[in-house]
Design an enzyme around this catalytic site. Structure first.
Site, PDB file in Angstrom:
ATOM      1  N   GLU A 156      56.610  40.295  -8.504  1.00  0.00           N
ATOM      2  CA  GLU A 156      57.508  39.304  -9.128  1.00  0.00           C
ATOM      3  C   GLU A 156      58.719  39.032  -8.243  1.00  0.00           C
ATOM      4  O   GLU A 156      59.580  38.228  -8.606  1.00  0.00           O
ATOM      5  CB  GLU A 156      57.997  39.811 -10.485  1.00  0.00           C
ATOM      6  CG  GLU A 156      56.941  39.807 -11.566  1.00  0.00           C
ATOM      7  CD  GLU A 156      56.942  38.503 -12.357  1.00  0.00           C
ATOM      8  OE1 GLU A 156      57.622  37.543 -11.937  1.00  0.00           O
ATOM      9  OE2 GLU A 156      56.263  38.449 -13.382  1.00  0.00           O
TER      10      GLU A 156
ATOM     11  N   LYS B  38      56.325  35.343  -5.255  1.00  0.00           N
ATOM     12  CA  LYS B  38      56.046  35.699  -6.654  1.00  0.00           C
ATOM     13  C   LYS B  38      54.596  35.348  -6.907  1.00  0.00           C
ATOM     14  O   LYS B  38      54.229  34.162  -6.903  1.00  0.00           O
ATOM     15  CB  LYS B  38      56.989  34.910  -7.568  1.00  0.00           C
ATOM     16  CG  LYS B  38      56.722  35.017  -9.046  1.00  0.00           C
ATOM     17  CD  LYS B  38      57.869  34.382  -9.826  1.00  0.00           C
ATOM     18  CE  LYS B  38      57.475  34.007 -11.249  1.00  0.00           C
ATOM     19  NZ  LYS B  38      57.012  35.120 -12.057  1.00  0.00           N
TER      20      LYS B  38
ATOM     21  N   THR C  41      52.530  36.410 -12.986  1.00  0.00           N
ATOM     22  CA  THR C  41      53.423  36.141 -14.114  1.00  0.00           C
ATOM     23  C   THR C  41      52.927  36.979 -15.271  1.00  0.00           C
ATOM     24  O   THR C  41      51.728  37.289 -15.357  1.00  0.00           O
ATOM     25  CB  THR C  41      53.484  34.646 -14.463  1.00  0.00           C
ATOM     26  OG1 THR C  41      54.452  34.446 -15.511  1.00  0.00           O
ATOM     27  CG2 THR C  41      52.145  34.092 -14.908  1.00  0.00           C
TER      28      THR C  41
HETATM   29  C1  LIG Z   1      58.474  28.726 -19.104  1.00  0.00           C
HETATM   30  C2  LIG Z   1      57.494  29.357 -19.986  1.00  0.00           C
HETATM   31  O1  LIG Z   1      56.883  28.667 -20.768  1.00  0.00           O
HETATM   32  N1  LIG Z   1      57.281  30.698 -19.937  1.00  0.00           N
HETATM   33  C3  LIG Z   1      57.564  31.557 -18.905  1.00  0.00           C
HETATM   34  C4  LIG Z   1      57.227  32.895 -19.071  1.00  0.00           C
HETATM   35  C5  LIG Z   1      57.429  33.752 -18.042  1.00  0.00           C
HETATM   36  N2  LIG Z   1      57.973  33.297 -16.879  1.00  0.00           N
HETATM   37  C6  LIG Z   1      58.163  34.243 -15.771  1.00  0.00           C
HETATM   38  O2  LIG Z   1      57.032  35.064 -15.568  1.00  0.00           O
HETATM   39  C7  LIG Z   1      57.449  36.381 -15.230  1.00  0.00           C
HETATM   40  C8  LIG Z   1      57.073  37.416 -16.221  1.00  0.00           C
HETATM   41  O3  LIG Z   1      57.239  36.986 -17.499  1.00  0.00           O
HETATM   42  C9  LIG Z   1      58.884  36.329 -15.055  1.00  0.00           C
HETATM   43  O4  LIG Z   1      59.112  35.976 -13.733  1.00  0.00           O
HETATM   44  C10 LIG Z   1      59.226  35.219 -16.045  1.00  0.00           C
HETATM   45  O5  LIG Z   1      60.441  34.685 -15.861  1.00  0.00           O
HETATM   46  C11 LIG Z   1      58.322  31.973 -16.716  1.00  0.00           C
HETATM   47  O6  LIG Z   1      58.821  31.547 -15.661  1.00  0.00           O
HETATM   48  N3  LIG Z   1      58.101  31.123 -17.738  1.00  0.00           N
END
Ligand SMILES: CC(=O)Nc1ccn([C@@H]2O[C@H](CO)[C@@H](O)[C@H]2O)c(=O)n1
Length: 107
Positions: free
Chosen positions: A76, A23, A26
């Site tokens: 991702e 990955k 983000t």
């Molecule tokens: C924990 C926090 O504060 N915020 C986030 C926001 C996004 N993401 C990940 O990024 C990618 C695209 O959005 C996907 O893989 C999401 O799950 C995350 O892990 N945590």
């Protein structure tokens, strides 16, 4: 003028993929888009604020939700449908998003 953040959190279900460099992006909203290209950020789990790696920020680029494609999903380690569902859960109704591209800093 906003100071560039030096920390980033991820849901812990993504930790293994990040550590395996499966990955490599983000997708965040405006509030989380102010990372400085070239900077190194400390990465922790969202759930219990446990540090697990450092990432070097390679790029931050705007993207519309409707323009997300298979290449984003591949970076991702998800299908496009999975990625859209995840983003819809985290950022419901937000069209303006940002792709943050990063590289794992080997410790
Ligand atoms: C924990 C926090 O504060 N915020 C986030 C926001 C996004 N993401 C990940 O990024 C990618 C695209 O959005 C996907 O893989 C999401 O799950 C995350 O892990 N945590």
């Amino acid at each position: 003028m906003q100071t560039a953040p030096t920390e980033m959190t991820f849901f812990e279900r993504f930790e293994a993929d990040i550590l395996a460099s499966k990955k490599t992006i983000t997708i965040r909203d405006e509030a989380e888009s102010h990372y400085k290209v070239g900077s190194v950020v400390d990465v922790s789990t969202y759930e219990d604020d446990r540090w697990f790696c450092q990432l070097k920020i390679l790029d931050v680029s705007p993207i519309q939700f409707s323009a997300l494609n298979d290449f984003h999903a591949e970076q991702e380690n998800m299908t496009l449908d999975e990625l859209k569902a995840v983003i819809h859960d985290i950022y419901p109704g937000i069209e303006q998003l940002y792709v943050v591209t990063y590289q794992l800093v080997e410790q």
